[in-house]
Design an enzyme around this catalytic site. Structure first.
Site, PDB file in Angstrom:
ATOM      1  N   LYS A  83      -0.974   3.158   0.239  1.00  0.00           N
ATOM      2  CA  LYS A  83       0.115   2.350  -0.309  1.00  0.00           C
ATOM      3  C   LYS A  83      -0.412   1.217  -1.191  1.00  0.00           C
ATOM      4  O   LYS A  83       0.079   1.012  -2.283  1.00  0.00           O
ATOM      5  CB  LYS A  83       0.960   1.733   0.824  1.00  0.00           C
ATOM      6  CG  LYS A  83       1.818   2.726   1.568  1.00  0.00           C
ATOM      7  CD  LYS A  83       2.957   2.044   2.307  1.00  0.00           C
ATOM      8  CE  LYS A  83       2.485   0.985   3.288  1.00  0.00           C
ATOM      9  NZ  LYS A  83       1.880   1.523   4.529  1.00  0.00           N
ATOM     10  N   ARG A 103     -10.272  -5.839   7.733  1.00  0.00           N
ATOM     11  CA  ARG A 103      -9.084  -6.405   8.368  1.00  0.00           C
ATOM     12  C   ARG A 103      -9.186  -6.306   9.881  1.00  0.00           C
ATOM     13  O   ARG A 103      -9.566  -5.274  10.401  1.00  0.00           O
ATOM     14  CB  ARG A 103      -7.823  -5.670   7.878  1.00  0.00           C
ATOM     15  CG  ARG A 103      -7.202  -6.305   6.651  1.00  0.00           C
ATOM     16  CD  ARG A 103      -6.083  -5.459   6.122  1.00  0.00           C
ATOM     17  NE  ARG A 103      -5.087  -5.097   7.130  1.00  0.00           N
ATOM     18  CZ  ARG A 103      -3.988  -4.411   6.854  1.00  0.00           C
ATOM     19  NH1 ARG A 103      -3.754  -4.016   5.611  1.00  0.00           N
ATOM     20  NH2 ARG A 103      -3.121  -4.116   7.787  1.00  0.00           N
ATOM     21  N   ARG A 145     -12.049   1.279   5.772  1.00  0.00           N
ATOM     22  CA  ARG A 145     -11.477   0.460   4.702  1.00  0.00           C
ATOM     23  C   ARG A 145     -12.063  -0.956   4.694  1.00  0.00           C
ATOM     24  O   ARG A 145     -12.216  -1.572   5.730  1.00  0.00           O
ATOM     25  CB  ARG A 145      -9.959   0.389   4.880  1.00  0.00           C
ATOM     26  CG  ARG A 145      -9.269  -0.569   3.928  1.00  0.00           C
ATOM     27  CD  ARG A 145      -7.816  -0.281   3.824  1.00  0.00           C
ATOM     28  NE  ARG A 145      -7.068  -0.572   5.051  1.00  0.00           N
ATOM     29  CZ  ARG A 145      -5.759  -0.361   5.174  1.00  0.00           C
ATOM     30  NH1 ARG A 145      -5.072   0.163   4.191  1.00  0.00           N
ATOM     31  NH2 ARG A 145      -5.149  -0.656   6.298  1.00  0.00           N
ATOM     32  N   ARG A 162      -0.868   1.240  15.743  1.00  0.00           N
ATOM     33  CA  ARG A 162      -0.083   1.147  14.507  1.00  0.00           C
ATOM     34  C   ARG A 162       0.458   2.524  14.111  1.00  0.00           C
ATOM     35  O   ARG A 162       1.560   2.648  13.586  1.00  0.00           O
ATOM     36  CB  ARG A 162      -0.935   0.549  13.376  1.00  0.00           C
ATOM     37  CG  ARG A 162      -1.156  -0.955  13.565  1.00  0.00           C
ATOM     38  CD  ARG A 162      -2.323  -1.460  12.756  1.00  0.00           C
ATOM     39  NE  ARG A 162      -2.088  -1.440  11.319  1.00  0.00           N
ATOM     40  CZ  ARG A 162      -3.060  -1.384  10.409  1.00  0.00           C
ATOM     41  NH1 ARG A 162      -4.321  -1.313  10.777  1.00  0.00           N
ATOM     42  NH2 ARG A 162      -2.779  -1.395   9.133  1.00  0.00           N
ATOM     43  N   ARG A 173      10.287  -1.062   7.975  1.00  0.00           N
ATOM     44  CA  ARG A 173       9.542  -0.443   9.060  1.00  0.00           C
ATOM     45  C   ARG A 173      10.495   0.016  10.166  1.00  0.00           C
ATOM     46  O   ARG A 173      10.071   0.697  11.093  1.00  0.00           O
ATOM     47  CB  ARG A 173       8.567  -1.442   9.692  1.00  0.00           C
ATOM     48  CG  ARG A 173       7.362  -1.786   8.843  1.00  0.00           C
ATOM     49  CD  ARG A 173       6.272  -0.784   9.073  1.00  0.00           C
ATOM     50  NE  ARG A 173       4.913  -1.243   9.301  1.00  0.00           N
ATOM     51  CZ  ARG A 173       4.138  -1.889   8.454  1.00  0.00           C
ATOM     52  NH1 ARG A 173       4.583  -2.294   7.310  1.00  0.00           N
ATOM     53  NH2 ARG A 173       2.893  -2.162   8.759  1.00  0.00           N
TER      54      ARG A 173
HETATM   55  P1  AMP Z   1       0.543  -3.729   6.744  1.00  0.00           P
HETATM   56  O1  AMP Z   1      -0.330  -4.626   5.930  1.00  0.00           O
HETATM   57  O2  AMP Z   1       1.764  -3.274   6.014  1.00  0.00           O
HETATM   58  O3  AMP Z   1      -0.217  -2.589   7.375  1.00  0.00           O
HETATM   59  O4  AMP Z   1       1.094  -4.624   7.962  1.00  0.00           O
HETATM   60  C1  AMP Z   1       0.220  -5.200   8.924  1.00  0.00           C
HETATM   61  C2  AMP Z   1       1.013  -5.658  10.149  1.00  0.00           C
HETATM   62  O5  AMP Z   1       2.014  -6.632   9.768  1.00  0.00           O
HETATM   63  C3  AMP Z   1       1.818  -4.563  10.845  1.00  0.00           C
HETATM   64  O6  AMP Z   1       1.024  -3.842  11.774  1.00  0.00           O
HETATM   65  C4  AMP Z   1       2.919  -5.377  11.540  1.00  0.00           C
HETATM   66  O7  AMP Z   1       2.407  -6.032  12.677  1.00  0.00           O
HETATM   67  C5  AMP Z   1       3.224  -6.454  10.504  1.00  0.00           C
HETATM   68  N1  AMP Z   1       4.288  -6.028   9.534  1.00  0.00           N
HETATM   69  C6  AMP Z   1       4.147  -5.761   8.195  1.00  0.00           C
HETATM   70  N2  AMP Z   1       5.325  -5.416   7.623  1.00  0.00           N
HETATM   71  C7  AMP Z   1       6.245  -5.455   8.624  1.00  0.00           C
HETATM   72  C8  AMP Z   1       7.652  -5.176   8.686  1.00  0.00           C
HETATM   73  N3  AMP Z   1       8.334  -4.767   7.609  1.00  0.00           N
HETATM   74  N4  AMP Z   1       8.271  -5.329   9.889  1.00  0.00           N
HETATM   75  C9  AMP Z   1       7.597  -5.727  11.000  1.00  0.00           C
HETATM   76  N5  AMP Z   1       6.274  -5.995  11.008  1.00  0.00           N
HETATM   77  C10 AMP Z   1       5.592  -5.858   9.846  1.00  0.00           C
END
Ligand code: AMP
Length: 212
Positions: free
Chosen positions: A16, A158, A125, A169, A88
């Site tokens: 993404k 990360r 990553r 996740r 999400r």
């Molecule tokens: P990402 O960078 O999109 O993989 O997001 C990292 C973490 O942020 C996720 O594992 C969630 O804990 C939180 N997160 C990101 N976007 C959302 C969302 N739309 N709703 C709820 N939690 C989110």
């Protein structure tokens, strides 16, 4: 013709971030709720401290907090957006339709990648802490270990990109994505893209979809 809004869907590690960076070159604005949440944590605000615990466990932040943060950081007058990491949950999908996208044309683009491939991508990553460029120790290593080719920034792993959190996740993703798929399928705007080959092939398909 105005550009459609893009709702970018895909498991962690499906590409993404990489695709979003390329779609931006077509003139899109990019908003990632993960980035917004991490920025809030970096500020060390009261909210940030609460978020830190949730994110490090790979759990989801509550819908209203994410929606508020998202709304504060976008302006549709500026043009079309790529929504990355949002929605999400099915509730978030409805909030996005009703409170943000409304009558605008939109596509939900799903980056389809097998589970085994995803885990290997995530564990390997590395991300530049300065410009957010994404590397992979196997497929796309930096020229100098730990240093960004593009800006010289330090590459970071990360905290939530470890095998244990990744599993959580993934489970969260699998549990949540099905209703979101059917929501967009019913609306007739779901588009599946094979994202397992390479970033160029994936991007080519997306570009065609948005008519660029
Ligand atoms: P990402 O960078 O999109 O993989 O997001 C990292 C973490 O942020 C996720 O594992 C969630 O804990 C939180 N997160 C990101 N976007 C959302 C969302 N739309 N709703 C709820 N939690 C989110």
């Amino acid at each position: 013709m105005s550009m459609p809004q893009i709702i970018l869907l895909g498991a962690p590690g499906s590409g993404k971030g990489t695709q979003a960076a390329r779609i931006v070159e077509l003139g899109y604005n990019h908003v990632s709720t993960g980035d917004l949440l991490r920025a809030e944590i970096a500020k060390d605000s009261k909210l940030g401290q609460k978020l830190k615990g949730i994110i490090s466990e790979g759990k989801l932040v509550d819908d209203q907090t994410v929606l508020d943060l998202l709304k504060a950081n976008i302006d549709l007058q500026k043009g079309a957006y790529i929504f990355d990491g949002f929605p999400r949950t099915i509730e978030q999908a409805k909030m996005l339709d009703e409170q943000i996208i409304q009558t605008e044309k939109a596509y939900a683009i799903y980056l389809d990648v097998s589970f085994d491939e995803l885990v290997s991508r995530i564990v390997n990553r590395r991300t530049c802490g300065k410009c957010n460029e994404i590397y992979n120790l196997v497929n796309k290593p930096p020229k100098t270990e730990g240093v960004c080719d593009r800006c010289g920034g330090e590459l970071v792993h990360r905290k939530d990109d470890n095998e244990k959190t990744v599993q959580n996740r993934m489970d969260v993703f699998k549990g949540q994505i099905e209703p979101i798929f059917s929501h967009y399928e019913k609306k007739g705007i779901l588009r599946r893209v094979d994202a397992s080959i390479n970033p160029d092939t994936t991007f080519g398909q997306i570009k065609e979809m948005v008519g660029r």
